[in-house]
Scaffold this active site. Structure first.
Site, PDB file in Angstrom:
ATOM      1  N   HIS A  69       0.856  -1.205   0.025  1.00  0.00           N
ATOM      2  CA  HIS A  69       0.011   0.066   0.115  1.00  0.00           C
ATOM      3  C   HIS A  69       1.045   1.257  -0.085  1.00  0.00           C
ATOM      4  O   HIS A  69       1.824   1.515   0.906  1.00  0.00           O
ATOM      5  CB  HIS A  69      -0.823   0.237   1.312  1.00  0.00           C
ATOM      6  N   ARG A  81       0.824   4.211   0.501  1.00  0.00           N
ATOM      7  CA  ARG A  81       0.736   5.442   1.728  1.00  0.00           C
ATOM      8  C   ARG A  81       1.293   5.177   2.945  1.00  0.00           C
ATOM      9  O   ARG A  81       1.532   6.070   3.834  1.00  0.00           O
ATOM     10  CB  ARG A  81      -0.496   6.207   1.930  1.00  0.00           C
ATOM     11  N   GLU A  82       1.512   3.816   2.926  1.00  0.00           N
ATOM     12  CA  GLU A  82       2.109   3.230   4.312  1.00  0.00           C
ATOM     13  C   GLU A  82       3.615   3.294   4.172  1.00  0.00           C
ATOM     14  O   GLU A  82       4.414   2.397   4.300  1.00  0.00           O
ATOM     15  CB  GLU A  82       1.570   2.032   4.651  1.00  0.00           C
ATOM     16  N   ARG A  89      -3.385   4.577  -1.990  1.00  0.00           N
ATOM     17  CA  ARG A  89      -3.134   3.363  -1.345  1.00  0.00           C
ATOM     18  C   ARG A  89      -2.888   2.196  -2.612  1.00  0.00           C
ATOM     19  O   ARG A  89      -1.962   1.516  -2.323  1.00  0.00           O
ATOM     20  CB  ARG A  89      -4.376   2.929  -0.806  1.00  0.00           C
ATOM     21  N   ARG A 102      -5.995  -6.823  -2.018  1.00  0.00           N
ATOM     22  CA  ARG A 102      -7.382  -7.628  -2.336  1.00  0.00           C
ATOM     23  C   ARG A 102      -7.529  -8.392  -3.528  1.00  0.00           C
ATOM     24  O   ARG A 102      -8.343  -8.921  -3.975  1.00  0.00           O
ATOM     25  CB  ARG A 102      -8.517  -6.583  -2.380  1.00  0.00           C
ATOM     26  N   HIS A 113       2.883  -3.607   6.748  1.00  0.00           N
ATOM     27  CA  HIS A 113       1.850  -2.594   6.551  1.00  0.00           C
ATOM     28  C   HIS A 113       1.903  -1.631   7.773  1.00  0.00           C
ATOM     29  O   HIS A 113       2.531  -1.954   8.760  1.00  0.00           O
ATOM     30  CB  HIS A 113       0.199  -3.071   6.304  1.00  0.00           C
ATOM     31  N   GLU A 162       1.116  -4.969  11.188  1.00  0.00           N
ATOM     32  CA  GLU A 162       0.850  -3.434  10.901  1.00  0.00           C
ATOM     33  C   GLU A 162       1.637  -2.491  11.983  1.00  0.00           C
ATOM     34  O   GLU A 162       1.443  -2.885  13.175  1.00  0.00           O
ATOM     35  CB  GLU A 162      -0.913  -3.307  11.384  1.00  0.00           C
TER      36      GLU A 162
END
Lengths: 297, 416
Positions: free
Chosen positions: B175, B177-178, B230, B248, B300, B374
């Site tokens: 992702h 933006r992470e 994202r 996904r 993440h 995370e």
């Protein structure tokens, strides 16, 4: 002893990432400046107010429960966390200010029950944290998420031990006078910026944006959302009216569940006497092509 | 030279500490034995507990009233409380980092190279430099290319002559933006060159593949256009909305509840499983290495959680309890050493259903140890985590990776 060899080894031998403990005060205070200035050696680094998440208290979990179940909930799973976040937003709408921004610290216990025809009610024992001064306190709260047919905001009742008694009057009064006296009205954008930087002068406006965002997040929350303010895209001070400082805010909110970033425009007023109010709120359309241009680094 | 000065200052201070302690494997201690019994104990410690003895040159030279300098393993708790000691160097890895850092780029930041966020170009440069500086350890593997035809480079970190070792896979930056995620992959790789005992142990048993940026197009876009982007940057034929959520897009209950079939959604699952070149490249690589890869990790942010399958269903994984215990141990280590709280559990139950994720897919492929981390924080800064938080965020994730990797080795490889 052979100091040179020791130094060479000190330089060559290393174990990056190995655990170390920061709170045992192993280095005599006066001599360690060179190293403790480095963020690696003092995780609570630099600005103590930025530490949001750690207070030593930790949950032990592992108990299983079904999502959206009633009865006792695992406090660290999302159903309980979502309800607890609604309490956080509620407390911000009631008590928030540029120096009083409530964050959720911990959910101690949570249970949920179906209430006939009105929705689902959560009973929560939580700790909240005041993020500008880093104090925590316990709260008991009830959150009722209305049944889907009547789309109202969640209803919250909360009582906290000593509700956010930290006296911020003097700070607030000083800030209020300073903002009132501004010859040119304040404005700011991207708080924090892409690289996490936030000008110290702008922090009160960031906090105020967070508090104001809680008004939206309280109103918009359901059992299927988990909102968080991602960024203040823009803030502009307007002319003061009736002793109330007024600001236009453009905030970005992040919903964990849909992963959407939603944009809201808010008209916010604040004075130490009247507190924070959000007079208007408007969701801006999702717009793929009107993105904020990059800020030069 | 700086190290020398600091060391001299430290050595001139004679403040001994005599109390029980937690851990100092990152430190150099000075201990002086007062009795013959203590001399024997120190000799014992220096030879047996993987302690690095810095002075004298060998345990047999340890004497009463002669300072001994050592860098004890985490095991040191048991003996340290019996001595008076003082700390000579309080964070050796940091000293090394200070000496080797590259001060060139960001003028606003005084922190080291690894405590900053880096543009995609910088990361490609770093990959290149890393393989040149450590050719004996690091190979670069081109596993595919992105929608906009940027290369997807993975690093293969490998030591020793042994062929067909088992392997760990870590990907970062699914992702865009992470940002802390690619920063972690870089931090993690650095830790492998400055080896410590755990790392040495892991590398003796496993090769490590690191994919620092799985979504380079999206990452680039967060630097140039939209910090909150994202997805990847693929165009679909029937919508003006851009991008697929790569997490996904894998074939694990693809596009069921928790994903969206609408291209404008942030959790758009794509036209079909592995429709995106980024997810297809990772899936192809793992399929062709499924006999060697025993541990899959994907990094993440934010929310501080250690998750494991399943996210695509509320059902429990077949080895749920085993995964739970591993995640719990990792979370406990983070709490103990870094005083931070990480939640842990099966993804679907702990947070929400999220089908089509890489961790579930890898698990179903047969990689029985599969985790999603995370990282920091819990929402205050969210995706905009300041660089001053990078080192702690990465160190705590690193200890979790090490903890889990050591367990995997223990479980899957017979003692040698």
């Amino acid at each position: 002893m052979n100091l040179t060899i020791l130094i060479v080894m000190a330089v060559l031998t290393g174990v990056l990432g190995s655990p170390y403990v920061t709170d045992t005060d192993v280095t005599p205070g006066s001599d360690s400046a060179g190293m403790s200035a480095h963020p690696n050696s003092v995780p609570e680094a630099a600005d103590g107010t930025e530490v949001f998440h750690e207070e030593g208290v930790v949950e032990e979990e592992g108990v299983e429960e079904d999502v959206m179940a009633t009865g006792e909930l695992n406090p660290s799973h999302y159903p309980a966390q979502r309800a607890a976040n609604v309490v956080k937003h509620y407390l911000n709408t009631r008590y928030g200010s540029p120096y009083r921004w409530v964050g959720l610290h911990k959910v101690h216990s949570a249970n949920a029950e179906e209430v006939a025809e009105s929705g689902r009610k959560y009973h929560l024992e939580i700790s909240v944290q005041e993020m500008t001064g880093n104090t925590t306190e316990k709260c008991s709260a009830e959150v009722l998420f209305p049944a889907l047919e009547n789309q109202r905001s969640p209803q919250v009742q909360a009582s906290c031990e000593a509700l956010l008694t930290a006296n911020t009057t003097a700070q607030e009064e000083a800030l209020y006078q300073q903002y009132r006296r501004n010859h040119t009205l304040l404005s700011g954008h991207n708080l924090p910026d892409s690289y996490g930087h936030i000008d110290p002068d702008m922090k009160p406006l960031w906090h105020l944006g967070g508090v104001a965002s809680s008004f939206v997040m309280l109103k918009e929350s359901t059992e299927n959302t988990l909102y968080n303010m991602a960024q203040v895209a823009n803030v502009t001070q307007l002319e003061t009216e009736n002793d109330q400082l007024r600001f236009n805010y453009h905030v970005l909110l992040h919903d964990m569940v849909s992963q959407e970033i939603i944009h809201w425009k808010l008209l916010v007023t604040w004075s130490p006497a009247e507190g924070v109010k959000v007079l208007q709120m408007e969701e801006l359309p999702k717009c793929e092509h009107c993105e904020v241009p990059p800020k030069p680094n | 030279m700086k190290a020398l000065l600091i060391l001299i200052v430290l050595m001139n201070l004679d403040k001994n500490k005599c109390f029980a302690f937690l851990s100092f494997s990152d430190q150099v201690l000075s201990i002086t034995a007062k009795t013959q019994e203590q001399v024997e104990l120190l000799k014992n410690v220096s030879t047996q507990y993987e302690t690095v003895l810095w002075q004298p040159v060998s345990p047999e030279y340890i004497k009463e009233e002669e300072p001994v300098h050592l860098s004890p393993s985490a095991f040191a708790q048991s003996f340290a409380s019996r001595f008076c000691f003082r700390v000579l160097l309080d964070n050796t890895n940091e000293m090394i980092e200070l000496q080797t850092r590259n001060d060139s780029t960001d003028p606003r930041s005084s922190s080291s190279y690894y405590e900053r966020y880096h543009s995609l170009e910088d990361i490609y440069y770093w990959i290149n430099r890393t393989t040149q500086e450590h050719p004996e350890m690091v190979k670069v593997v081109l596993i595919g290319s992105s929608y906009e035809k940027r290369p997807l480079y993975a690093l293969k970190i490998s030591v020793g002559e042994k062929q067909d070792k088992k392997a760990i896979w870590i990907d970062c930056g699914i992702h865009a933006r992470e940002w802390i995620s690619p920063a972690f992959c870089m931090w993690f790789s650095l830790s492998y060159y400055n080896q410590n005992q755990d790392i040495t142990h892991i590398l003796n048993h496993m090769d490590v593949y690191v994919l620092p940026v799985m979504n380079p197009d999206g990452y680039k876009y967060t630097w140039t256009t939209n910090r909150m982007w994202r997805k990847n940057r693929s165009y679909s034929t029937d919508s003006s909305c851009v991008g697929v959520d790569l997490n996904r897009n894998f074939d694990a209950n693809w596009c069921t509840e928790g994903a969206s079939d609408k291209p404008c959604s942030e959790i758009y699952c794509g036209a079909f499983p592995e429709s995106e070149p980024e997810s297809e490249a990772v899936a192809n690589f793992l399929r062709s290495h499924k006999d060697s890869v025993q541990l899959y990790l994907t990094i993440h942010s934010y929310s501080q959680m250690l998750l494991f399958p399943y996210s695509c269903t509320l059902d429990e994984a077949e080895n749920h309890n085993e995964l739970l215990v591993m995640a719990q141990e990792a979370a406990q280590k983070i709490r103990r050493y870094y005083r931070n709280t990480y939640k842990y559990g099966a993804g679907g139950k702990t947070i929400y259903l999220a089908p089509g994720g890489s961790d579930d897919w890898a698990y179903n492929l047969g990689i029985k140890y599969s985790f999603t981390f995370e990282l920091q924080d819990r929402g205050r800064y969210g995706f905009l985590l300041p660089p001053s938080h990078i080192s702690k965020a990465c160190n705590e994730a690193l200890i979790a990776v090490k903890t889990i990797a050591l367990r995997v080795i223990e479980k899957t490889q017979a003692p040698q």
